[in-house]
Design a protein around this motif. Structure first.
Motif, PDB file in Angstrom:
ATOM      1  N   UNK A 245      87.432  35.931  59.174  1.00 53.61           N
ATOM      2  CA  UNK A 245      86.562  36.893  59.864  1.00 53.61           C
ATOM      3  C   UNK A 245      87.230  37.367  61.155  1.00 53.61           C
ATOM      4  N   UNK A 246      87.867  36.416  61.867  1.00 55.47           N
ATOM      5  CA  UNK A 246      88.528  36.785  63.115  1.00 55.47           C
ATOM      6  C   UNK A 246      89.674  37.765  62.859  1.00 55.47           C
ATOM      7  N   UNK A 247      90.445  37.497  61.797  1.00 59.50           N
ATOM      8  CA  UNK A 247      91.546  38.407  61.470  1.00 59.50           C
ATOM      9  C   UNK A 247      91.016  39.781  61.093  1.00 59.50           C
TER      10      UNK A 247
ATOM     11  N   UNK B 271      78.714  42.416  66.019  1.00 61.65           N
ATOM     12  CA  UNK B 271      78.608  42.095  64.599  1.00 61.65           C
ATOM     13  C   UNK B 271      79.518  40.915  64.260  1.00 61.65           C
ATOM     14  N   UNK B 272      80.766  41.019  64.701  1.00 55.32           N
ATOM     15  CA  UNK B 272      81.711  39.938  64.410  1.00 55.32           C
ATOM     16  C   UNK B 272      81.281  38.648  65.107  1.00 55.32           C
ATOM     17  N   UNK B 273      80.912  38.771  66.378  1.00 54.44           N
ATOM     18  CA  UNK B 273      80.470  37.579  67.112  1.00 54.44           C
ATOM     19  C   UNK B 273      79.263  36.959  66.423  1.00 54.44           C
ATOM     20  N   UNK B 274      78.368  37.813  65.927  1.00 51.39           N
ATOM     21  CA  UNK B 274      77.180  37.321  65.244  1.00 51.39           C
ATOM     22  C   UNK B 274      77.525  36.589  63.957  1.00 51.39           C
ATOM     23  N   UNK B 275      78.469  37.163  63.194  1.00 53.86           N
ATOM     24  CA  UNK B 275      78.870  36.509  61.942  1.00 53.86           C
ATOM     25  C   UNK B 275      79.485  35.147  62.246  1.00 53.86           C
ATOM     26  N   UNK B 276      80.392  35.127  63.232  1.00 55.49           N
ATOM     27  CA  UNK B 276      81.055  33.859  63.552  1.00 55.49           C
ATOM     28  C   UNK B 276      80.025  32.838  64.029  1.00 55.49           C
ATOM     29  N   UNK B 277      79.107  33.262  64.906  1.00 56.11           N
ATOM     30  CA  UNK B 277      78.182  32.259  65.431  1.00 56.11           C
ATOM     31  C   UNK B 277      77.174  31.829  64.362  1.00 56.11           C
ATOM     32  N   UNK B 278      76.962  32.670  63.328  1.00 53.96           N
ATOM     33  CA  UNK B 278      76.055  32.238  62.262  1.00 53.96           C
ATOM     34  C   UNK B 278      76.632  31.038  61.522  1.00 53.96           C
TER      35      UNK B 278
ATOM     36  N   UNK C 127      90.242  45.287  61.653  1.00 52.10           N
ATOM     37  CA  UNK C 127      89.172  46.231  61.384  1.00 52.10           C
ATOM     38  C   UNK C 127      88.841  47.109  62.578  1.00 52.10           C
ATOM     39  N   UNK C 128      89.056  46.569  63.763  1.00 47.75           N
ATOM     40  CA  UNK C 128      88.653  47.261  64.982  1.00 47.75           C
ATOM     41  C   UNK C 128      89.129  48.714  65.006  1.00 47.75           C
ATOM     42  N   UNK C 129      90.439  48.890  64.724  1.00 52.16           N
ATOM     43  CA  UNK C 129      91.011  50.244  64.796  1.00 52.16           C
ATOM     44  C   UNK C 129      90.403  51.155  63.738  1.00 52.16           C
ATOM     45  N   UNK C 130      90.157  50.561  62.565  1.00 52.15           N
ATOM     46  CA  UNK C 130      89.765  51.364  61.427  1.00 52.15           C
ATOM     47  C   UNK C 130      88.317  51.864  61.511  1.00 52.15           C
TER      48      UNK C 130
ATOM     49  N   UNK D  48      88.861  28.148  57.612  1.00 50.01           N
ATOM     50  CA  UNK D  48      89.532  29.297  56.978  1.00 50.01           C
ATOM     51  C   UNK D  48      88.591  30.509  56.944  1.00 50.01           C
ATOM     52  N   UNK D  49      87.309  30.271  56.626  1.00 53.93           N
ATOM     53  CA  UNK D  49      86.355  31.393  56.583  1.00 53.93           C
ATOM     54  C   UNK D  49      86.292  32.080  57.949  1.00 53.93           C
ATOM     55  N   UNK D  50      86.159  31.283  59.004  1.00 58.51           N
ATOM     56  CA  UNK D  50      86.038  31.884  60.333  1.00 58.51           C
ATOM     57  C   UNK D  50      87.343  32.551  60.747  1.00 58.51           C
TER      58      UNK D  50
END
Lengths: 280, 312
Positions: free
Chosen positions: B298-300, B238-245, B305-308, B293-295
């Motif tokens: 998302x990375x942060x 999901x994260x990779x997809x958002x970033x690559x979008x 988010x991973x743990x949560x 900054x947007x990317x």
């Protein structure tokens, strides 16, 4: 379970057939592309679709693409040159750095590694403007050397190969060092051969990414004679926008060779992608 | 790994005390090995990103040259954030994100089927992976013809199936973005599928075996075992997809060039237009910083988010 052994599972067979139908639908765009590239222009959009044309115009179409005003033979040569040199440089640079980050104890190693890793978060497009200015300034704009350098410093490659060098037993390295081998010899004769499969995987991925790269040549090249396939095919499409048979022959020429490379090296490509997780 | 590393460090530490010459030589060797990579990234990434920050506060324009450039403070940022086209491009990018869950759902379904329920696994992996490996430019050129509003094969098929007014696809502002998303799904399925296949290997087989003994159907096994246990992979994709979008450039540039009427413009295409067509260097640098900054955010978000959100 035991009774299933030795005989074909019926449910599995039906699902496989269904999957095959979906798979064929999935590849339809490719089939259409290839079929259209064989046709006379007048037949390309005829309906119902003739998957196997009544009359062929293959030789004329491909001849125009490969030897026309912007010949694909030239584009191929440029792409092969840029891709091979980029792959080679990138693999070498990454392997050297990866070895140092994994196996040499030097001051500031962790800080340098964090800096390199942090640059991975910078999306390449945000660098385009200043890289462009820099390239114009130092004279790398519109050169193959500039294009090669642009994709030669891969954080992904360094990170991936570092993982593999970390897996190399320290005692092997230490033994070589005690025998008087310097790091250059230890790297070249001992560590490097051990991670060769990982390096091959990275090289294949880098090859595919560089081959398919549109953005860098699009921004950093200007002369037709330096064009790689990806921008060549765009400029071909801009010139022949309404001649679909030629555009499809050009697309086939751009896609099919790499598909063949992929099918031959499928295991390594797929495993490499799984290893890398994210495209970089 | 941590213990190994600390042992390594301890070892190296004691050796260094014994032989400071060796330590010095290690340092030199280390710097030489790392030098090409470090110099390369410094010149091509670190320097450009810092320069972008500075340039984003100027009104520099390549044509007018350095002399006429001056600092304008946050003016570029203010202009961008009130530019309707930029806001449209951001909105488009958000809409494009809707393609990601669709891609993930199809990819997971295919991965599960390939993993357990069919023959010829390797063949199907290759089939679904083909679009991903294909040049985006060539794919865009093919779909330009396939999506042709009147004579394209897709609409011919739709009309022969009884659809009277098929959409104009890339020629229709309402459907252009959908067309881009459909192609993204088509090309993205293969990649997501093979990552899911790797994720599925981490689910213990015993879970399925005991579920089978308890009489759980395939569907129950899918929703109760597979989906929750594969959630780390889903999150990653999901994260990779958002970033690559936020990085799609070639597909849109060749397919629609951001049109018709900015219907498919994205921040990156907007950046390209400002920087390389209108030659507004300072302004484009500010656009770069906003995308950056947007990317970064998302990375942060991924880190924290991973743990949560990930199940286990």
């Amino acid at each position: 379970m035991a009774e299933q052994l030795g005989r074909i599972d019926l449910r599995k067979l039906i699902l496989t057939l269904l999957m095959a139908v979906v798979g064929i639908l999935f590849l339809m765009p490719f089939a259409w592309m290839i079929s259209a590239s064989l046709k006379f222009e007048d037949d390309v959009l005829s309906f119902p679709i003739q998957w196997i044309p009544d009359r062929f115009n293959v030789i004329e179409n491909y001849k125009e693409v490969w030897t026309g005003a912007l010949p694909f033979s030239l584009l191929y040569w440029n792409s092969i040159k840029v891709t091979i040199l980029t792959t080679f440089t990138s693999a070498t640079v990454s392997a050297l750095a990866a070895y140092a980050f994994a196996k040499i104890e030097f001051k500031g190693r962790n800080v340098l590694f964090m800096i390199v890793l942090a640059t991975y978060m910078v999306p390449p497009q945000t660098l385009l403007v200043t890289q462009f200015l820099l390239y114009r300034w130092v004279g790398l704009y519109d050169t193959h050397l500039g294009l090669i350098l642009l994709n030669s410093f891969s954080v992904f490659g360094t990170f991936m190969l570092r993982q593999f060098f970390m897996g190399v037993n320290n005692e092997i390295i230490e033994a070589a060092r005690i025998d008087g081998a310097g790091h250059v010899r230890t790297f070249a004769n001992i560590a490097f051969p051990l991670i060769r499969p990982a390096l091959a995987t990275y090289a294949i991925l880098r090859f595919i990414w560089t081959w398919n790269d549109f953005q860098s040549p699009f921004i950093f090249l200007n002369s037709d004679k330096l064009f790689t396939i990806q921008i060549g095919i765009k400029s071909f499409a801009d010139d022949h926008g309404n001649i679909y048979s030629l555009m499809m022959a050009a697309s086939v020429s751009a896609i099919v060779p790499l598909l063949i490379v992929f099918i031959i090296g499928q295991k390594q490509v797929i495993e490499g992608m799984q290893l890398g997780g994210v495209k970089g | 790994m941590q213990t190994m590393e600390s042992r390594q460090q301890a070892n190296a530490g004691s050796k260094r005390r014994r032989n400071s010459l060796r330590g010095w030589r290690e340092n030199v060797a280390g710097y030489l090995f790392v030098a090409p990579m470090f110099i390369g990234t410094s010149v091509l990434v670190l320097f450009p990103i810092l320069a972008s920050v500075v340039l984003s506060f100027t009104n520099w324009n390549i044509v007018s040259g350095f002399k006429k450039a001056s600092f304008v403070g946050f003016a570029n940022y203010q202009d961008i954030l009130s530019d309707a086209i930029f806001l449209k491009s951001l909105g488009n990018n958000l809409l494009i994100l809707l393609a990601i869950p669709v891609t993930l759902a199809i990819a997971l379904t295919l991965a599960v089927l390939i993993n357990r329920y069919i023959y010829l696994k390797d063949l199907f992996k290759v089939i679904y992976f083909m679009p991903f490996i294909s040049s985006a430019v060539a794919v865009a050129i093919v779909f330009r013809v396939l999506f042709h509003p009147t004579r394209g094969p897709i609409n011919q098929i739709l009309m022969s199936l009884g659809v009277e007014n098929p959409p104009g696809w890339i020629a229709d502002p309402k459907f252009a973005l959908v067309s881009v998303m459909l192609i993204m799904i088509w090309t993205g399925i293969g990649f997501n599928m093979i990552i899911y296949l790797a994720g599925l290997q981490n689910i213990p087989k015993e879970l399925y075996e005991s579920a089978q003994i308890d009489g759980a159907s395939s569907w129950t096994q899918f929703t109760r075992i597979t989906v929750p246990l594969v959630s780390p992979t889903t999150f990653l994709l999901l994260v990779a997809g958002i970033i690559s979008s936020f990085k799609i450039f070639d597909l849109i540039l060749v397919l629609t060039n951001g049109g018709p009427g900015n219907a498919t413009i994205t921040p990156v295409v907007y950046l390209y237009q400002k920087a390389f067509l209108e030659l507004k260097t300072g302004y484009a640098s500010a656009v770069s910083m906003i995308i950056f900054v947007i990317i970064l955010l998302i990375t942060l978000l991924q880190f924290y988010g991973q743990k949560k959100w990930v199940n286990y």
